[in-house]
Design an enzyme around this catalytic site. Sequence first.
Site, mmCIF file in Angstrom:
data_model
loop_
_atom_site.group_PDB
_atom_site.id
_atom_site.type_symbol
_atom_site.label_atom_id
_atom_site.label_comp_id
_atom_site.label_asym_id
_atom_site.label_seq_id
_atom_site.Cartn_x
_atom_site.Cartn_y
_atom_site.Cartn_z
ATOM 1 N N GLU A 1 34.944 20.108 -86.892
ATOM 2 C CA GLU A 1 33.487 20.054 -86.931
ATOM 3 C C GLU A 1 32.915 21.053 -87.933
ATOM 4 O O GLU A 1 31.966 20.741 -88.644
ATOM 5 C CB GLU A 1 32.939 20.350 -85.520
ATOM 6 C CG GLU A 1 31.430 20.428 -85.455
ATOM 7 C CD GLU A 1 30.915 20.759 -84.051
ATOM 8 O OE1 GLU A 1 31.725 20.856 -83.114
ATOM 9 O OE2 GLU A 1 29.687 20.919 -83.911
ATOM 10 N N GLU B 1 23.677 22.811 -73.264
ATOM 11 C CA GLU B 1 23.198 21.831 -74.252
ATOM 12 C C GLU B 1 22.670 20.565 -73.575
ATOM 13 O O GLU B 1 22.988 19.444 -73.971
ATOM 14 C CB GLU B 1 24.315 21.502 -75.254
ATOM 15 C CG GLU B 1 24.759 22.718 -76.036
ATOM 16 C CD GLU B 1 25.784 22.429 -77.117
ATOM 17 O OE1 GLU B 1 26.543 21.460 -76.981
ATOM 18 O OE2 GLU B 1 25.808 23.182 -78.111
ATOM 19 N N ASN C 1 30.371 15.925 -72.814
ATOM 20 C CA ASN C 1 29.003 15.431 -72.637
ATOM 21 C C ASN C 1 29.177 14.078 -71.950
ATOM 22 O O ASN C 1 29.268 13.039 -72.584
ATOM 23 C CB ASN C 1 28.290 15.285 -73.982
ATOM 24 C CG ASN C 1 27.985 16.648 -74.579
ATOM 25 O OD1 ASN C 1 27.691 17.606 -73.863
ATOM 26 N ND2 ASN C 1 28.065 16.760 -75.893
ATOM 27 N N ARG D 1 33.866 24.715 -68.005
ATOM 28 C CA ARG D 1 33.738 25.304 -69.344
ATOM 29 C C ARG D 1 32.755 26.474 -69.351
ATOM 30 O O ARG D 1 31.690 26.415 -68.709
ATOM 31 C CB ARG D 1 33.297 24.246 -70.362
ATOM 32 C CG ARG D 1 34.371 23.192 -70.562
ATOM 33 C CD ARG D 1 33.939 22.128 -71.512
ATOM 34 N NE ARG D 1 34.131 22.457 -72.900
ATOM 35 C CZ ARG D 1 33.182 22.384 -73.830
ATOM 36 N NH1 ARG D 1 31.938 22.058 -73.523
ATOM 37 N NH2 ARG D 1 33.452 22.648 -75.080
ATOM 38 N N GLU E 1 32.288 12.084 -80.370
ATOM 39 C CA GLU E 1 31.493 13.235 -80.782
ATOM 40 C C GLU E 1 32.403 14.167 -81.589
ATOM 41 O O GLU E 1 33.480 14.555 -81.133
ATOM 42 C CB GLU E 1 30.934 13.951 -79.542
ATOM 43 C CG GLU E 1 30.006 15.080 -79.914
ATOM 44 C CD GLU E 1 29.021 15.446 -78.805
ATOM 45 O OE1 GLU E 1 28.903 14.682 -77.826
ATOM 46 O OE2 GLU E 1 28.364 16.494 -78.937
ATOM 47 N N HIS F 1 27.811 30.075 -88.694
ATOM 48 C CA HIS F 1 26.853 29.029 -88.335
ATOM 49 C C HIS F 1 25.763 28.817 -89.385
ATOM 50 O O HIS F 1 24.568 28.753 -89.076
ATOM 51 C CB HIS F 1 26.214 29.308 -86.974
ATOM 52 C CG HIS F 1 26.227 28.072 -86.114
ATOM 53 N ND1 HIS F 1 25.800 26.852 -86.587
ATOM 54 C CD2 HIS F 1 26.622 27.870 -84.838
ATOM 55 C CE1 HIS F 1 25.949 25.952 -85.622
ATOM 56 N NE2 HIS F 1 26.453 26.524 -84.550
ATOM 57 N N LYS G 1 31.403 20.225 -68.216
ATOM 58 C CA LYS G 1 30.425 20.979 -69.014
ATOM 59 C C LYS G 1 29.127 20.900 -68.237
ATOM 60 O O LYS G 1 28.571 19.813 -68.043
ATOM 61 C CB LYS G 1 30.280 20.339 -70.389
ATOM 62 C CG LYS G 1 29.156 20.913 -71.246
ATOM 63 C CD LYS G 1 29.177 20.291 -72.648
ATOM 64 C CE LYS G 1 28.007 20.769 -73.505
ATOM 65 N NZ LYS G 1 28.064 20.212 -74.878
ATOM 66 N N ASP H 1 30.894 29.235 -81.578
ATOM 67 C CA ASP H 1 31.221 27.807 -81.493
ATOM 68 C C ASP H 1 32.182 27.372 -82.599
ATOM 69 O O ASP H 1 31.750 26.735 -83.555
ATOM 70 C CB ASP H 1 29.924 26.990 -81.570
ATOM 71 C CG ASP H 1 30.140 25.534 -81.200
ATOM 72 O OD1 ASP H 1 31.227 25.214 -80.703
ATOM 73 O OD2 ASP H 1 29.216 24.728 -81.406
HETATM 74 C C1 GCV Z 1 30.685 18.264 -76.944
HETATM 75 C C2 GCV Z 1 29.237 22.182 -80.103
HETATM 76 C C3 GCV Z 1 29.255 20.800 -80.669
HETATM 77 C C4 GCV Z 1 28.902 19.759 -79.616
HETATM 78 C C5 GCV Z 1 29.854 19.949 -78.427
HETATM 79 C C6 GCV Z 1 29.698 21.368 -77.900
HETATM 80 C C7 GCV Z 1 30.618 21.662 -76.742
HETATM 81 O O1 GCV Z 1 27.940 22.573 -79.824
HETATM 82 O O2 GCV Z 1 28.368 20.722 -81.749
HETATM 83 O O3 GCV Z 1 29.039 18.494 -80.190
HETATM 84 O O4 GCV Z 1 29.594 19.013 -77.426
HETATM 85 O O5 GCV Z 1 30.020 22.266 -78.934
HETATM 86 O O6 GCV Z 1 31.641 22.272 -76.973
HETATM 87 O O7 GCV Z 1 30.306 21.297 -75.623
#
Ligand code: GCV
Length: 736
Positions: free
Chosen positions: A424, A322, A241, A355, A198, A552, A318, A396
């Site tokens: 990212e 999300e 995740n 987190r 990811e 963003h 986490k 973020d």
């Molecule tokens: C691992 C952002 C990223 C997600 C990431 C999330 C996080 O939203 O786009 O891919 O997920 O941060 O830090 O948990």
Amino acid sequence: MWQTPSLPARPAIILLVILLFADCPMRAGADPGNPLPWGYELWLKFAPVSDSVLASQYRASLEGIVMEPVGATQEIAYRELTEGIGNMLSRPLLPRTTTSGGNLLVAATLDRLPTRFREFLGERKIPAEGFLIREVADGPRKHILLTAADDAGLLYGAYRLLRLVQTHRPLSGLDQLDAPKARLRMLNHWDNLDRSIERGYAGFSIFNWHTLPDFRDPRYEDYARANASLGINATAVTNVNANALVLTEAYIDKARALADIFRPYGIRLYLTARFSAPMEIGGLDTADPLDPRVSAWWRDKAGEIYRAIPDFGGFLVKANSEGQPGPQNYGRSHREGANMLADALGPFGGNVIWRAFVYSEEDPEDRAKQAYSEFAPEDGKFRDNVLLQVKNGPIDFQPREPIHPLFGAMPETPLLVEFQITKEYLGFATHLAFLPKLFEEVLQTDTYREGPGSTVARVVDGSLHGKALSGMAGVANIGTDINWTGHPFGQADWYGFGRLAWDPYLSSGQLAEEWVRATFGNDPVLVASLKDMMLRSREAVVNYMNPLGLHHLFDTGHHYGPGPWVDDLSRPEWNPVYYHQADASGIGFDRSATGSNAVAQYAPELATRYGSLETCPEEFLLWFHHVPWDYRLRSGHTLWEGLGLKYQEGVDTVVGMLADWQELESRLPQEVYRDVSMRLQIQLREARWWKYACMQYFRTFSGMDFPQGMEPPEHPLEYYKALRFPFAPGIRPRWN
Ligand code: GCV
């Protein structure tokens, strides 16, 4: 922010190339007649010292080595010193005894140091993981003494000495006592069990769970070595995740194999724990943290892991973020969830890293405020072995954010600052943006929580509130690409992160210079030009993506390129329009007292500075304020003009970077020169894309002409809106 995408298809040819190179060893089996492709050796090439005067000085100082390594870590230190120094001095560093003649390198942990060398310590104490490197007199001879309180310290000291020679620092008069300022210096891999990553832009995961535990890819050791050379001492190898499978017996055995490889390099393994694991792999009908069956399951699981990995670091979690499961699914708090896991790990000495990256679709509150609102009231209520991991900013990992308001606001809770090393939101692996500049800006920001001087660096090193447990985590940018990071300069981000985790007070300038010298050699022209280019690069990205506090604006899901117009996603805070709030009257998110009042979450000094239009730094203007298009900036330009000119400035900086790079062609290895040239061309094209797309779109609100000095757009707005990137890398596979 992410959205469930369709499964990314990867052309078979890319897979083939990656697999061909995937297991390429840096040390084990490296064939001198068949040098490794550029980049695999990272900053650890230890090339011969090219300056002949300096080389003979080093040879005179290091005529042999006195070291009797005991155990795996000391063996590594010995091998590094003899091979590395041997290479750099173009002659072997042979073993000697202190009674043989010459100026020697004398290396031992304190408990094994010959008595007459102990006096050189004087009153000084060497802390855990620290070391002393000192030139000491022995009659007419001068030795280099390297000593440490423990094995890890000796290894770190060995890497420091190698770096000093590699970067052409003098050894005469050397006296360095150094130790890591923070206890936890950690990489977080967002790597999935199927080897997709990811937000990964450098190939597949280096961790091949399918062939573990029996196939021990030499690359695992090369990875550990690179980390140890920076002082990184922990790694969480799976995605936050999380997939519960990693906690099953078969995967624990695979994780054991990795931990065994990492251990001699001073690195402890962590795993990510999916909160619903007791249901998914444990056969329970609940994961409620207050249900005794659930806590018993986690206790047993912890016991099982520690039987396999006695120095297991713990869980990184986490939860309720999300779409990830968590204690709130059962009406319990984050604290209750974290403490339950902490109780399971505590008896074995493990930590829970929880987190703070949480925001909820049900909560209408400004997303930037939600983590603070959730966690600050819980200060002092977590177990001692719970660390809260807080992203550097409240949204973020944007190219620029103000610091997270939780820094310094939880005096009773151990904190880890989380940075993203993978890019990212800073152009993936095609844009050059030297991230230590961003890290430094955050670390040196004053939270004012305990009066002036309460910097984020003091949160990292724990000194702000006297915390023994604290540190820094970075989301890794590493993959199976032969040079590890895709962009050759991505190595500098890994390097800089590790060095700052060791010492959060280091300057980005020093780190850029160290990395260039270690990677490209000590040619003064190269060092000066590359350093300058790196130090300009991050601001360029801020300017052409998110100037003046915008944030963003990234296109949905993959976050590749601009999408400021996106307004149709189910959750409001997943839409860029939520963040810029452009309308006919102006642009920006009002987080002052008249708006969401997010400023009130900071210490009064910052709240006042950010809260007023007059004192708010312009780099955060549109983060904290909704500002009229004709507002006068400090430059005298209107906001609209200033915005266009900032975008242009970003583009112009990339033009300059490309020109500087082209000037250096004859001084650089051809393959790197070509590689980075192509990436800079892409960066330039994309910088223009950002500028044109955003300015075209914002003009639909401002209704104003593009300012003088800004190149006019190449295409109409509809062209930019229609661009699609269905296979952009780094998106989470559907099945995870
Ligand atoms: C691992 C952002 C990223 C997600 C990431 C999330 C996080 O939203 O786009 O891919 O997920 O941060 O830090 O948990």
